[in-house]
Scaffold this active site. Structure first.
Site, PDB file in Angstrom:
ATOM      1  N   HIS A  64       0.767  -1.243   0.000  1.00  0.00           N
ATOM      2  CA  HIS A  64       0.000   0.000   0.000  1.00  0.00           C
ATOM      3  C   HIS A  64       0.800   1.295   0.000  1.00  0.00           C
ATOM      4  O   HIS A  64       0.193   2.365  -0.039  1.00  0.00           O
ATOM      5  CB  HIS A  64      -0.952   0.005   1.198  1.00  0.00           C
ATOM      6  CG  HIS A  64      -1.929  -1.118   1.164  1.00  0.00           C
ATOM      7  ND1 HIS A  64      -2.921  -1.215   0.207  1.00  0.00           N
ATOM      8  CD2 HIS A  64      -2.042  -2.217   1.944  1.00  0.00           C
ATOM      9  CE1 HIS A  64      -3.614  -2.315   0.419  1.00  0.00           C
ATOM     10  NE2 HIS A  64      -3.101  -2.949   1.461  1.00  0.00           N
ATOM     11  N   LYS A 115      -5.321  -9.634  -7.593  1.00  0.00           N
ATOM     12  CA  LYS A 115      -6.131  -8.910  -6.621  1.00  0.00           C
ATOM     13  C   LYS A 115      -7.129  -8.035  -7.372  1.00  0.00           C
ATOM     14  O   LYS A 115      -6.779  -7.370  -8.345  1.00  0.00           O
ATOM     15  CB  LYS A 115      -5.215  -8.071  -5.725  1.00  0.00           C
ATOM     16  CG  LYS A 115      -5.863  -7.604  -4.459  1.00  0.00           C
ATOM     17  CD  LYS A 115      -4.841  -7.063  -3.491  1.00  0.00           C
ATOM     18  CE  LYS A 115      -5.531  -6.621  -2.210  1.00  0.00           C
ATOM     19  NZ  LYS A 115      -4.604  -5.932  -1.325  1.00  0.00           N
ATOM     20  N   THR A 124      -5.112  -0.351  -3.228  1.00  0.00           N
ATOM     21  CA  THR A 124      -4.895   1.084  -3.065  1.00  0.00           C
ATOM     22  C   THR A 124      -3.458   1.354  -2.635  1.00  0.00           C
ATOM     23  O   THR A 124      -2.962   0.734  -1.699  1.00  0.00           O
ATOM     24  CB  THR A 124      -5.865   1.659  -2.006  1.00  0.00           C
ATOM     25  OG1 THR A 124      -7.202   1.392  -2.419  1.00  0.00           O
ATOM     26  CG2 THR A 124      -5.657   3.159  -1.836  1.00  0.00           C
ATOM     27  N   HIS A 169      -2.552  -2.777   8.272  1.00  0.00           N
ATOM     28  CA  HIS A 169      -3.648  -3.126   7.363  1.00  0.00           C
ATOM     29  C   HIS A 169      -4.289  -1.849   6.840  1.00  0.00           C
ATOM     30  O   HIS A 169      -4.547  -0.915   7.608  1.00  0.00           O
ATOM     31  CB  HIS A 169      -4.692  -3.971   8.104  1.00  0.00           C
ATOM     32  CG  HIS A 169      -5.942  -4.221   7.335  1.00  0.00           C
ATOM     33  ND1 HIS A 169      -5.983  -5.067   6.253  1.00  0.00           N
ATOM     34  CD2 HIS A 169      -7.193  -3.736   7.487  1.00  0.00           C
ATOM     35  CE1 HIS A 169      -7.227  -5.082   5.779  1.00  0.00           C
ATOM     36  NE2 HIS A 169      -7.965  -4.281   6.507  1.00  0.00           N
TER      37      HIS A 169
END
Length: 146
Positions: A32, A60, A64, A135
């Protein structure tokens, strides 16, 4: 002594993280964080970083990228963020970040994934452990009523 300790924390955040947290932090960075990311680079970056669905070679669906440095993003877990929806682990950034969203457009299996990229600027919601992001939860558009 204090300066030396701060130096270690800046260069080696893993000194504070357990083995599982360190793995999750590194995975978060890989998936990310890409300073200088552009919407035209989705195919290359997704492929180079081998970003796929977890435990699979399936491309996937959406990923982002935050166009910022790790230090700036790490701060969201501390003073540059606020609790999100009464969660002890989720934090929303105080400021918006430039984002590139890569959406799968063709081919289902790595390494033949193809993506369409779009750019936006949004607040980010991340999960934090021991003061570090592990995450990417989502991005949000915040409307201020003031």
């Amino acid at each position: 002594m204090r300066t030396y300790f701060l130096f270690l924390l800046v260069l080696f955040p893993s000194a504070l993280l357990g083995q599982n947290d360190n793995y999750r932090y590194k995975k978060f960075i890989n998936q990310h964080v890409k300073q200088g990311m552009s919407r035209t680079r989705c195919d290359a970056v997704m492929g180079d970083r081998r970003i796929t669905e977890t435990n699979s070679n399936e491309c996937k669906e959406t990923n982002t990228f935050i166009d910022a440095g790790t230090n700036e993003i790490n701060r969201v877990c501390n003073r540059a963020g606020a609790p999100y929806q009464n969660s002890a682990r989720l934090r929303v950034s105080n400021q918006p970040f430039p984002l590139v969203i890569c959406s799968r457009r063709r081919n289902k299996y790595y390494p033949h994934c193809q993506y369409r990229g779009s750019s936006t600027t949004r607040y980010i919601v991340i999960e934090c452990e021991n003061g570090f992001p592990v995450h990417f939860e989502r991005d949000v558009y915040v409307v201020n009523n003031g």
